[in-house]
Enzyme design. Sequence first.
Site, PDB file in Angstrom:
ATOM      1  N   ASN A   9       1.514 -14.388 -12.948  1.00 34.66           N
ATOM      2  CA  ASN A   9       2.375 -13.903 -14.031  1.00 34.66           C
ATOM      3  C   ASN A   9       3.696 -14.645 -13.899  1.00 34.66           C
ATOM      4  O   ASN A   9       4.501 -14.323 -13.030  1.00 34.66           O
ATOM      5  CB  ASN A   9       2.564 -12.385 -13.897  1.00 34.66           C
ATOM      6  CG  ASN A   9       3.567 -11.839 -14.902  1.00 34.66           C
ATOM      7  OD1 ASN A   9       4.009 -12.553 -15.801  1.00 34.66           O
ATOM      8  ND2 ASN A   9       3.918 -10.572 -14.754  1.00 34.66           N
ATOM      9  N   TRP A  10       3.865 -15.634 -14.749  1.00 35.11           N
ATOM     10  CA  TRP A  10       5.078 -16.461 -14.638  1.00 35.11           C
ATOM     11  C   TRP A  10       6.339 -15.703 -15.058  1.00 35.11           C
ATOM     12  O   TRP A  10       7.441 -16.160 -14.817  1.00 35.11           O
ATOM     13  CB  TRP A  10       4.947 -17.707 -15.521  1.00 35.11           C
ATOM     14  CG  TRP A  10       4.014 -18.763 -15.015  1.00 35.11           C
ATOM     15  CD1 TRP A  10       3.163 -18.680 -13.947  1.00 35.11           C
ATOM     16  CD2 TRP A  10       3.840 -20.070 -15.568  1.00 35.11           C
ATOM     17  NE1 TRP A  10       2.475 -19.853 -13.798  1.00 35.11           N
ATOM     18  CE2 TRP A  10       2.868 -20.734 -14.779  1.00 35.11           C
ATOM     19  CE3 TRP A  10       4.401 -20.760 -16.639  1.00 35.11           C
ATOM     20  CZ2 TRP A  10       2.451 -22.044 -15.043  1.00 35.11           C
ATOM     21  CZ3 TRP A  10       3.989 -22.059 -16.920  1.00 35.11           C
ATOM     22  CH2 TRP A  10       3.024 -22.697 -16.118  1.00 35.11           C
ATOM     23  N   LYS A  11       6.150 -14.579 -15.759  1.00 38.41           N
ATOM     24  CA  LYS A  11       7.288 -13.839 -16.333  1.00 38.41           C
ATOM     25  C   LYS A  11       8.109 -14.795 -17.208  1.00 38.41           C
ATOM     26  O   LYS A  11       7.532 -15.753 -17.750  1.00 38.41           O
ATOM     27  CB  LYS A  11       8.106 -13.164 -15.223  1.00 38.41           C
ATOM     28  CG  LYS A  11       7.203 -12.313 -14.322  1.00 38.41           C
ATOM     29  CD  LYS A  11       7.914 -11.340 -13.447  1.00 38.41           C
ATOM     30  CE  LYS A  11       6.895 -10.563 -12.624  1.00 38.41           C
ATOM     31  NZ  LYS A  11       7.490  -9.551 -11.766  1.00 38.41           N
ATOM     32  N   HIS A  89       3.063  -3.967 -18.253  1.00 44.25           N
ATOM     33  CA  HIS A  89       3.758  -4.322 -17.010  1.00 44.25           C
ATOM     34  C   HIS A  89       4.962  -3.394 -16.838  1.00 44.25           C
ATOM     35  O   HIS A  89       5.601  -3.011 -17.824  1.00 44.25           O
ATOM     36  CB  HIS A  89       4.204  -5.791 -17.056  1.00 44.25           C
ATOM     37  CG  HIS A  89       4.664  -6.282 -15.720  1.00 44.25           C
ATOM     38  ND1 HIS A  89       5.911  -5.982 -15.210  1.00 44.25           N
ATOM     39  CD2 HIS A  89       4.039  -7.013 -14.771  1.00 44.25           C
ATOM     40  CE1 HIS A  89       6.023  -6.518 -14.003  1.00 44.25           C
ATOM     41  NE2 HIS A  89       4.907  -7.152 -13.715  1.00 44.25           N
ATOM     42  N   GLU A  91       7.867  -3.911 -16.013  1.00 39.61           N
ATOM     43  CA  GLU A  91       9.115  -4.416 -16.593  1.00 39.61           C
ATOM     44  C   GLU A  91       9.163  -4.090 -18.084  1.00 39.61           C
ATOM     45  O   GLU A  91      10.220  -3.772 -18.634  1.00 39.61           O
ATOM     46  CB  GLU A  91       9.233  -5.932 -16.333  1.00 39.61           C
ATOM     47  CG  GLU A  91       9.541  -6.202 -14.866  1.00 39.61           C
ATOM     48  CD  GLU A  91       9.037  -7.523 -14.321  1.00 39.61           C
ATOM     49  OE1 GLU A  91       8.616  -8.397 -15.108  1.00 39.61           O
ATOM     50  OE2 GLU A  91       9.040  -7.679 -13.081  1.00 39.61           O
ATOM     51  N   GLU A 161       0.376  -2.043  -9.513  1.00 35.27           N
ATOM     52  CA  GLU A 161       1.603  -2.714  -9.087  1.00 35.27           C
ATOM     53  C   GLU A 161       2.685  -1.663  -8.829  1.00 35.27           C
ATOM     54  O   GLU A 161       3.354  -1.219  -9.773  1.00 35.27           O
ATOM     55  CB  GLU A 161       2.098  -3.663 -10.186  1.00 35.27           C
ATOM     56  CG  GLU A 161       1.145  -4.788 -10.519  1.00 35.27           C
ATOM     57  CD  GLU A 161       1.868  -5.984 -11.120  1.00 35.27           C
ATOM     58  OE1 GLU A 161       1.677  -7.089 -10.603  1.00 35.27           O
ATOM     59  OE2 GLU A 161       2.640  -5.817 -12.072  1.00 35.27           O
ATOM     60  N   GLY A 167       8.707  -8.109  -6.674  1.00 32.92           N
ATOM     61  CA  GLY A 167       9.852  -8.997  -6.518  1.00 32.92           C
ATOM     62  C   GLY A 167      10.780  -8.619  -5.375  1.00 32.92           C
ATOM     63  O   GLY A 167      11.895  -9.130  -5.285  1.00 32.92           O
ATOM     64  N   SER A 205       4.691  -8.509  -4.485  1.00 35.41           N
ATOM     65  CA  SER A 205       5.024  -9.290  -3.290  1.00 35.41           C
ATOM     66  C   SER A 205       3.791  -9.812  -2.544  1.00 35.41           C
ATOM     67  O   SER A 205       3.773  -9.843  -1.314  1.00 35.41           O
ATOM     68  CB  SER A 205       5.930  -8.481  -2.351  1.00 35.41           C
ATOM     69  OG  SER A 205       7.158  -8.198  -2.998  1.00 35.41           O
ATOM     70  N   GLY A 226       3.432 -12.627  -9.039  1.00 26.15           N
ATOM     71  CA  GLY A 226       4.648 -12.997  -9.753  1.00 26.15           C
ATOM     72  C   GLY A 226       5.284 -14.239  -9.157  1.00 26.15           C
ATOM     73  O   GLY A 226       4.825 -15.358  -9.376  1.00 26.15           O
ATOM     74  N   GLY A 227       6.321 -14.037  -8.365  1.00 25.81           N
ATOM     75  CA  GLY A 227       7.098 -15.157  -7.824  1.00 25.81           C
ATOM     76  C   GLY A 227       6.261 -16.260  -7.200  1.00 25.81           C
ATOM     77  O   GLY A 227       6.519 -17.452  -7.435  1.00 25.81           O
TER      78      GLY A 227
HETATM   79  P1  13P Z   1       5.949 -10.453  -7.400  1.00 25.81           P
HETATM   80  O1  13P Z   1       4.666 -11.099  -6.941  1.00 25.81           O
HETATM   81  O2  13P Z   1       7.058 -11.425  -7.642  1.00 25.81           O
HETATM   82  O3  13P Z   1       6.339  -9.310  -6.534  1.00 25.81           O
HETATM   83  O4  13P Z   1       5.649  -9.833  -8.864  1.00 25.81           O
HETATM   84  C1  13P Z   1       4.520  -9.072  -9.055  1.00 25.81           C
HETATM   85  C2  13P Z   1       4.332  -8.860 -10.498  1.00 25.81           C
HETATM   86  O5  13P Z   1       5.153  -8.223 -11.161  1.00 25.81           O
HETATM   87  C3  13P Z   1       3.159  -9.462 -11.131  1.00 25.81           C
HETATM   88  O6  13P Z   1       2.951  -8.964 -12.401  1.00 25.81           O
END
Ligand code: 13P
Length: 250
Positions: A9-11, A89, A91, A161, A167, A205, A226-227
């Site tokens: 997930n590049w966000k 998600h 967010e 999640e 993050g 994470s 994510g990251g």
């Molecule tokens: P991280 O892997 O950066 O913690 O993010 C997880 C995420 O929100 C994937 O959708």
Amino acid sequence: MRKKLVAGNWKMNGGLASNRELLCALAPVAGVDVAVCVPYPYLAQASEALDGIALGVQDVSEFTAGPYTGEVSAAMVAEFGCGYAIVGHSERRALFREDEAQIGRKAEAALAHGVVPIVCIGETLAEREAGEVVPVVERQLAPVLEVLGREGLAKAVLAYEPVWAIGTGRSATVAQVAETHGAIRAWLANHGVAAERVKILYGGSVKADNARELFALDDVDGGLIGGASLVADEFLAICRAAAVVQSCIQ
Ligand code: 13P
């Protein structure tokens, strides 16, 4: 047997030049499904660059077409060969006030166009500390089941999640993930959904050094990353960890 899926997930990250580098460095990993969920403007770029890796988006409209300024429909993303759409998600729930029923309708819209929804669920730290993890994820799942029905939900992917693990560099522990994924699968079975068919990803994470122990859990069918999905070597190492685990259970 469920095949592991690792989805990035590049966000809201990326740019034409940096995407080019990242996309070129990615390659399919034998034995597992890999996907990257990119921002909408980069769908065409990613669809051209990717070979053997699925394409996804990070949200999709609940509406089909018409006067919905700023929305992007499932039919549109399907035209770019998009196979997955993340919906709900945390967010989007927190920052854009998305509610469960809307998330269910987004998942329904995706399925109607052959796009697999990755439905995200998970508790906040306060909810965990109050001992409410399982009731929270069940409360998030119930309206989605109501909209999709049993057959529909069985075609979706779920992603657990925990909000506090996203993050933060602080992944949920193996025991916490095992417990919650087990509870989610039991809830599916108790509600007449073909629970053994449903992939349940873990996100929060995930890195190359903790992926293997998380993916080795019975009810963990891969990860939503994510990251670490923004760094090709790290993302590929996570995909390889999934492949190692998959080969052990075959
Ligand atoms: P991280 O892997 O950066 O913690 O993010 C997880 C995420 O929100 C994937 O959708």
